[in-house]
Motif scaffolding. Structure first.
Motif, PDB file in Angstrom:
ATOM      1  N   MET A   1     -19.560  19.337  59.822  1.00 29.95           N
ATOM      2  CA  MET A   1     -18.437  18.500  60.226  1.00 29.95           C
ATOM      3  C   MET A   1     -17.155  19.076  59.638  1.00 29.95           C
ATOM      4  SD  MET A   1     -19.639  14.512  60.047  1.00 29.95           S
ATOM      5  CE  MET A   1     -19.318  14.504  58.318  1.00 29.95           C
ATOM      6  N   LYS A   2     -16.174  19.163  60.504  1.00 24.61           N
ATOM      7  CA  LYS A   2     -14.872  19.662  60.069  1.00 24.61           C
ATOM      8  C   LYS A   2     -13.766  18.639  60.311  1.00 24.61           C
ATOM      9  CE  LYS A   2     -15.962  24.367  59.936  1.00 24.61           C
ATOM     10  NZ  LYS A   2     -16.407  24.649  58.624  1.00 24.61           N
ATOM     11  N   LYS A   3     -13.907  17.863  61.403  1.00 21.06           N
ATOM     12  CA  LYS A   3     -12.880  16.878  61.761  1.00 21.06           C
ATOM     13  C   LYS A   3     -13.530  15.509  61.931  1.00 21.06           C
ATOM     14  CE  LYS A   3     -10.444  20.218  64.633  1.00 21.06           C
ATOM     15  NZ  LYS A   3     -10.116  20.509  66.026  1.00 21.06           N
ATOM     16  N   ILE A   4     -12.929  14.514  61.285  1.00 22.47           N
ATOM     17  CA  ILE A   4     -13.429  13.146  61.382  1.00 22.47           C
ATOM     18  C   ILE A   4     -12.394  12.314  62.142  1.00 22.47           C
ATOM     19  CG2 ILE A   4     -14.139  11.071  60.123  1.00 22.47           C
ATOM     20  CD1 ILE A   4     -16.029  13.434  59.727  1.00 22.47           C
ATOM     21  N   THR A   5     -12.851  11.649  63.186  1.00 22.46           N
ATOM     22  CA  THR A   5     -11.992  10.713  63.903  1.00 22.46           C
ATOM     23  C   THR A   5     -12.096   9.368  63.204  1.00 22.46           C
ATOM     24  OG1 THR A   5     -12.270  11.858  66.006  1.00 22.46           O
ATOM     25  CG2 THR A   5     -11.571   9.552  66.106  1.00 22.46           C
ATOM     26  N   VAL A   6     -10.952   8.859  62.771  1.00 25.62           N
ATOM     27  CA  VAL A   6     -10.909   7.574  62.077  1.00 25.62           C
ATOM     28  C   VAL A   6     -10.165   6.573  62.948  1.00 25.62           C
ATOM     29  CG1 VAL A   6     -10.079   6.332  60.031  1.00 25.62           C
ATOM     30  CG2 VAL A   6     -11.019   8.645  59.789  1.00 25.62           C
ATOM     31  N   TYR A   7     -10.826   5.454  63.198  1.00 22.98           N
ATOM     32  CA  TYR A   7     -10.222   4.338  63.919  1.00 22.98           C
ATOM     33  C   TYR A   7      -9.860   3.279  62.891  1.00 22.98           C
ATOM     34  CZ  TYR A   7     -12.763   6.526  67.814  1.00 22.98           C
ATOM     35  OH  TYR A   7     -13.247   7.411  68.728  1.00 22.98           O
ATOM     36  N   CYS A   8      -8.624   2.800  62.929  1.00 22.97           N
ATOM     37  CA  CYS A   8      -8.221   1.776  61.970  1.00 22.97           C
ATOM     38  C   CYS A   8      -6.981   1.049  62.472  1.00 22.97           C
ATOM     39  CB  CYS A   8      -7.982   2.366  60.585  1.00 22.97           C
ATOM     40  SG  CYS A   8      -6.766   3.681  60.495  1.00 22.97           S
ATOM     41  N   GLY A   9      -6.608   0.012  61.751  1.00 24.50           N
ATOM     42  CA  GLY A   9      -5.556  -0.883  62.178  1.00 24.50           C
ATOM     43  C   GLY A   9      -4.161  -0.291  62.172  1.00 24.50           C
ATOM     44  N   SER A  10      -3.361  -0.774  63.112  1.00 26.33           N
ATOM     45  CA  SER A  10      -1.932  -0.456  63.119  1.00 26.33           C
ATOM     46  C   SER A  10      -1.189  -1.445  62.217  1.00 26.33           C
ATOM     47  CB  SER A  10      -1.373  -0.485  64.546  1.00 26.33           C
ATOM     48  OG  SER A  10      -1.602  -1.749  65.130  1.00 26.33           O
ATOM     49  N   ASN A  11      -1.942  -2.317  61.574  1.00 22.36           N
ATOM     50  CA  ASN A  11      -1.447  -3.202  60.511  1.00 22.36           C
ATOM     51  C   ASN A  11      -2.234  -2.860  59.250  1.00 22.36           C
ATOM     52  OD1 ASN A  11       0.393  -4.999  62.003  1.00 22.36           O
ATOM     53  ND2 ASN A  11      -1.469  -5.530  63.118  1.00 22.36           N
ATOM     54  N   LYS A  12      -1.735  -3.317  58.113  1.00 20.86           N
ATOM     55  CA  LYS A  12      -2.451  -3.064  56.854  1.00 20.86           C
ATOM     56  C   LYS A  12      -3.406  -4.194  56.499  1.00 20.86           C
ATOM     57  CE  LYS A  12       1.024  -0.105  54.720  1.00 20.86           C
ATOM     58  NZ  LYS A  12       1.935   0.087  53.588  1.00 20.86           N
ATOM     59  N   GLY A  13      -3.332  -5.317  57.199  1.00 19.01           N
ATOM     60  CA  GLY A  13      -4.167  -6.449  56.854  1.00 19.01           C
ATOM     61  C   GLY A  13      -3.575  -7.206  55.674  1.00 19.01           C
ATOM     62  N   LYS A  14      -4.118  -8.369  55.401  1.00 18.04           N
ATOM     63  CA  LYS A  14      -3.582  -9.232  54.339  1.00 18.04           C
ATOM     64  C   LYS A  14      -4.067  -8.863  52.947  1.00 18.04           C
ATOM     65  CE  LYS A  14      -2.806 -13.259  57.238  1.00 18.04           C
ATOM     66  NZ  LYS A  14      -3.092 -14.672  57.460  1.00 18.04           N
ATOM     67  N   ASP A  33     -12.632  18.768  52.217  1.00 18.61           N
ATOM     68  CA  ASP A  33     -11.849  19.660  53.069  1.00 18.61           C
ATOM     69  C   ASP A  33     -12.028  19.336  54.561  1.00 18.61           C
ATOM     70  OD1 ASP A  33      -9.955  21.672  53.440  1.00 18.61           O
ATOM     71  OD2 ASP A  33     -11.492  23.219  53.693  1.00 18.61           O
ATOM     72  N   LEU A  34     -11.977  18.048  54.866  1.00 19.08           N
ATOM     73  CA  LEU A  34     -12.085  17.599  56.250  1.00 19.08           C
ATOM     74  C   LEU A  34     -10.698  17.339  56.830  1.00 19.08           C
ATOM     75  CD1 LEU A  34     -15.017  15.078  55.723  1.00 19.08           C
ATOM     76  CD2 LEU A  34     -15.154  17.322  56.836  1.00 19.08           C
ATOM     77  N   ALA A  35     -10.590  17.497  58.120  1.00 18.07           N
ATOM     78  CA  ALA A  35      -9.355  17.176  58.831  1.00 18.07           C
ATOM     79  C   ALA A  35      -9.492  15.789  59.452  1.00 18.07           C
ATOM     80  CB  ALA A  35      -9.088  18.211  59.922  1.00 18.07           C
ATOM     81  N   LEU A  36      -8.354  15.184  59.733  1.00 16.11           N
ATOM     82  CA  LEU A  36      -8.295  13.852  60.326  1.00 16.11           C
ATOM     83  C   LEU A  36      -7.883  13.944  61.787  1.00 16.11           C
ATOM     84  CD1 LEU A  36      -8.109  10.676  60.113  1.00 16.11           C
ATOM     85  CD2 LEU A  36      -5.701  11.027  59.448  1.00 16.11           C
ATOM     86  N   GLY A  57      -1.995  18.316  52.045  1.00 13.43           N
ATOM     87  CA  GLY A  57      -1.990  19.572  52.787  1.00 13.43           C
ATOM     88  C   GLY A  57      -3.120  19.719  53.781  1.00 13.43           C
ATOM     89  N   LYS A  58      -3.734  18.617  54.163  1.00 14.11           N
ATOM     90  CA  LYS A  58      -4.844  18.670  55.119  1.00 14.11           C
ATOM     91  C   LYS A  58      -4.323  18.517  56.547  1.00 14.11           C
ATOM     92  CE  LYS A  58      -7.761  19.311  51.961  1.00 14.11           C
ATOM     93  NZ  LYS A  58      -8.163  20.678  51.754  1.00 14.11           N
ATOM     94  N   ASP A  59      -5.100  19.022  57.495  1.00 18.33           N
ATOM     95  CA  ASP A  59      -4.719  18.933  58.904  1.00 18.33           C
ATOM     96  C   ASP A  59      -4.913  17.515  59.422  1.00 18.33           C
ATOM     97  OD1 ASP A  59      -3.966  21.593  59.176  1.00 18.33           O
ATOM     98  OD2 ASP A  59      -5.996  22.225  59.726  1.00 18.33           O
ATOM     99  N   VAL A  60      -3.923  17.058  60.168  1.00 14.29           N
ATOM    100  CA  VAL A  60      -3.946  15.740  60.788  1.00 14.29           C
ATOM    101  C   VAL A  60      -3.619  15.919  62.267  1.00 14.29           C
ATOM    102  CG1 VAL A  60      -2.839  13.465  60.892  1.00 14.29           C
ATOM    103  CG2 VAL A  60      -3.314  14.533  58.667  1.00 14.29           C
ATOM    104  N   TYR A  61      -4.588  15.566  63.109  1.00 15.64           N
ATOM    105  CA  TYR A  61      -4.430  15.690  64.556  1.00 15.64           C
ATOM    106  C   TYR A  61      -4.233  14.300  65.140  1.00 15.64           C
ATOM    107  CZ  TYR A  61      -6.344  20.244  63.467  1.00 15.64           C
ATOM    108  OH  TYR A  61      -6.549  21.480  62.913  1.00 15.64           O
ATOM    109  N   GLY A  62      -3.037  14.040  65.619  1.00 10.04           N
ATOM    110  CA  GLY A  62      -2.712  12.743  66.185  1.00 10.04           C
ATOM    111  C   GLY A  62      -2.683  12.801  67.698  1.00 10.04           C
ATOM    112  N   ILE A  63      -3.227  11.754  68.310  1.00 12.18           N
ATOM    113  CA  ILE A  63      -3.262  11.669  69.774  1.00 12.18           C
ATOM    114  C   ILE A  63      -2.710  10.304  70.157  1.00 12.18           C
ATOM    115  CG2 ILE A  63      -4.727  11.767  71.831  1.00 12.18           C
ATOM    116  CD1 ILE A  63      -6.752  13.340  69.922  1.00 12.18           C
ATOM    117  N   ILE A  64      -1.665  10.297  70.987  1.00  7.34           N
ATOM    118  CA  ILE A  64      -0.960   9.047  71.251  1.00  7.34           C
ATOM    119  C   ILE A  64      -0.407   9.037  72.675  1.00  7.34           C
ATOM    120  CG2 ILE A  64       1.243   9.924  70.346  1.00  7.34           C
ATOM    121  CD1 ILE A  64       1.638   7.106  69.058  1.00  7.34           C
TER     122      ILE A  64
END
Length: 190
Positions: A1-14, A33-36, A57-64
Motif C-alpha cells: 500500500m502506498k496511497k490511502i483514501t480517507v473519507y471524513c467529515g467536512s466538519n470537525k464534529g463536537k 510513508d503513505l500518501a493521502l 512533506g507527504k503527498d496529498v492527492y485531492g479530488i474535488i
C-alpha cells in the motif's frame, strides 16, 4: 500500500476526540510513508488530515468537483489537485487511486462513500481493504446495524467480515497491510 483514501467529515464534529483521531491517523500514515487521497476539502476533518500530511512533506492527492471549488472549499495546497465535474467522478477517482480506504467520522457523504466501497468490494469491481476508524465509538450504532442486517439475512457475513473495524490507527493500517482479497463466488445468505 502506498496511497490511502480517507473519507471524513467536512466538519470537525463536537468532540475534540475526532480531531485528535485524525491527527493520530495522519501521524501513523506519515510514519509508514503513505500518501493521502481524499476529497480535497480545506475544512473540517478533511482539512486537518491534509494539513498534517502536507506539513510532514507527504503527498496529498485531492479530488474535488468544480462546484465545491466555486464555493472555496478546495485545499489549494494539495500536492496534486484534480478538479472533476461531478461527485460521482470524484468518488470513482478516489476509489481508483487509493490502495485501501479508511472511513473516519463524517456525515452522509462519508456514509455514502463507505457503502459504495463495500459494494464495489462485494461485487469484485475492486478488491481493496476498507476500514472503519471508530474514533470515540462514533460508528458503534452503525456496526450494530450492520450486524443486525447480517442476522436478518440482508448482508452476507463474509461481506461484513471484510470490513476492518478499530479505534486504533496502528491496528487499522497493520490489518490493511495484511489484507488478502477474498472473492466470493456466490453471495447467498444462509
Amino acid at each position: 500500500m502506498k496511497k490511502i483514501t480517507v473519507y471524513c467529515g467536512s466538519n470537525k464534529g463536537k468532540n475534540p476526540a475526532y480531531e485528535q483521531g485524525v491527527l493520530a491517523l495522519a501521524e501513523e500514515m506519515i510514519t509508514r510513508d503513505l500518501a493521502l487521497v481524499y476529497g480535497a476539502g480545506n475544512v473540517g476533518l478533511m482539512g486537518v488530515i491534509a494539513d498534517a500530511m502536507l506539513a510532514a512533506g507527504k503527498d496529498v492527492y485531492g479530488i474535488i468537483p468544480q462546484k465545491l471549488v466555486d464555493i472555496e472549499v478546495a485545499h489549494i495546497g494539495c500536492t496534486e489537485l484534480t478538479i472533476v465535474e461531478t461527485m460521482r467522478d470524484r468518488k470513482w477517482l478516489m476509489a481508483e487511486r487509493g490502495d485501501g480506504f479508511i472511513a473516519m467520522p463524517g456525515g452522509i457523504g462519508t456514509f455514502e462513500e463507505l457503502f459504495e466501497i463495500m459494494t464495489l468490494n462485494q461485487l469484485a469491481y475492486i478488491q481493496k481493504p476498507l476500514a472503519l476508524y471508530n474514533v470515540n465509538g462514533y460508528y458503534d450504532g452503525l456496526i450494530a446495524f450492520l450486524s443486525h442486517a447480517t442476522q436478518e439475512g440482508f448482508l452476507h457475513k463474509a461481506q461484513l467480515d471484510l470490513l476492518i473495524v478499530s479505534s486504533d490507527p496502528v491496528e487499522i493500517l497493520d490489518k490493511m497491510a495484511g489484507f488478502e482479497p477474498k472473492y466470493i463466488e456466490k453471495w447467498e445468505v444462509k
